[in-house]
Design an enzyme around this catalytic site. Structure first.
Site, PDB file in Angstrom:
ATOM      1  N   THR A 149       0.833  -1.208   0.000  1.00  0.00           N
ATOM      2  CA  THR A 149       0.000   0.000   0.000  1.00  0.00           C
ATOM      3  C   THR A 149       0.869   1.260   0.000  1.00  0.00           C
ATOM      4  OG1 THR A 149      -1.509  -1.247   1.387  1.00  0.00           O
ATOM      5  CG2 THR A 149      -1.944   1.092   1.197  1.00  0.00           C
ATOM      6  N   HIS A 209       2.117   1.975  -3.432  1.00  0.00           N
ATOM      7  CA  HIS A 209       1.093   2.642  -4.264  1.00  0.00           C
ATOM      8  C   HIS A 209       1.057   4.139  -3.955  1.00  0.00           C
ATOM      9  CE1 HIS A 209      -0.281  -1.140  -5.643  1.00  0.00           C
ATOM     10  NE2 HIS A 209      -1.010  -1.472  -4.598  1.00  0.00           N
TER      11      HIS A 209
HETATM   12 ZN   LIG Z   1       0.299  -3.390   5.274  1.00  0.00          ZN
END
Ligand SMILES: [Zn+2]
Ligand SMILES: [Zn+2]
Length: 346
Positions: free
Chosen positions: A42, A45
């Site tokens: 994440t 990203h």
């Molecule tokens: Zn994580």
């Protein structure tokens, strides 16, 4: 008072290192001195500022990071269960306690979830304020830096404890940190044969260290053929996808045996085409999705597995870098260099 932190300052590619004020814990929160914090998919990203990040990040500047372990240095008003000096790891799903899911035993998929490093300031910093209700005390027998691995490992524990892995032929698609955690836990929980898939030689080596019997490079050979050969033509009993790769997921439904289970942990960045009639309906396949860890039964089981010595976490960590090298760490991951979990030390 100010501290070092790695921030998303602009709605654009990258991140920057800066001095920011030390947060003040609100009511029901504590202030932690961050010991180690890990980089997650994440975060990549968000750093790379892809479409998903652009749609989901509302607040900048934002201190990035959500996988962490730290020591409590100050208590906010009303904190009852923790004390200064406690070593804690963070459940990243901060739930509201009031919605339908929260009131029906599904706090981890609360309708109003707030995540650090996404909706509020995160852990790539020297200090962090965090709600008491989402912290878990780490037993002394567990090395402190492993606390930063609990959040990603917990996703795997949540999936494996929900699957029928004992004595089963298991395929794990994707041998990144999440996949490696799944392999380690499935091995600990008595899987018969674990076949790990990836396209990186380095990760396939780690998969074997975590307990996979076979590690298949899917850029060189057809995983379907291999799985059928290894299961006497029957197919895999249980497949875990930790790749989020639409083609790999569609392929997994083909070598899944009739009546088998597919557990989806990886996040595809685009819609995935599954041929439902042959691959789910006639096959009577059962499909599960996972978002996070059960609060907090997954944590209890995970700590038990680690304390019992049944899972080994050292293989999951590839780098330990000072927080000041955060940018270097992201660039290394984006270039696809040999790495699994990178720990940043503030
Ligand atoms: Zn994580
Ligand atoms: Zn809720």
């Amino acid at each position: 008072m100010t501290m070092n932190a790695f921030l998303k300052r602009e709605r654009a590619y990258g991140g920057c290192f800066d001095r920011v004020p030390v947060p003040i814990p609100a009511e029901g929160e504590v202030l932690l001195k961050v010991h180690s914090t890990a980089i997650c998919g994440t975060d990549i990203h968000i750093y790379a500022w892809n479409g998903w990040a652009q749609a989901n990040i509302k607040k900048v500047p934002l201190i990035m990071g959500h996988e962490f372990v730290g020591t409590i240095v100050e208590l906010g008003k009303g904190v009852r269960s923790l004390k200064v000096g406690d070593v804690v790891s963070g459940e990243t799903h901060i739930n509201c306690g009031l919605c339908y899911q929260c009131r029906n035993g599904m706090q981890h998929i609360c309708a109003n979830l707030k995540l650090p490093g996404l909706h509020r300031d995160g852990s790539f910093a020297e200090f962090m304020a965090y709600p008491e209700s989402c912290l878990v005390r780490l037993p002394e027998s567990i090395p402190i830096e492993y606390g930063a691995l609990m959040e990603p490992l917990g996703v795997g524990v949540s999936a494996v404890e929900n699957a029928q892995v004992a004595g089963a032929n298991v395929v794990v698609v994707g041998s990144g940190p999440i996949g490696l955690g799944v392999i380690a836990v499935a091995h600990a929980m008595g899987a018969r044969k674990i076949i790990a898939l990836d396209v990186m030689e380095y990760r396939l080596g780690l998969a074997k260290r975590c307990g996979a019997e076979h590690a298949v490079d899917t850029s060189k050979s057809d995983p379907g053929e291999f799985v059928r050969e290894q299961t006497h033509g029957v197919g895999a009993d249980v497949v875990f996808d930790a790749s989020g790769n639409p083609r790999a997921i569609a392929g997994a439904f083909k070598y899944l045996r009739k009546g088998g289970e597919v557990h989806l942990l990886g996040l595809p960045s685009e819609p995935t085409a599954i041929d439902l009639a042959p691959d789910v309906i006639f096959k009577e396949a059962t499909v599960y999705g996972y978002h996070g860890r059960k609060m907090f039964s997954t944590w209890t089981r995970m700590l038990g597995l680690i304390e019992s010595g049944r899972i080994e976490l050292e293989s999951l960590i590839s780098h330990r870098l000072p927080l000041t090298d955060a940018e270097k760490a992201f660039e290394l991951l984006l270039r696809g260099e040999d790495a699994s979990k990178i720990l940043l030390l503030p």
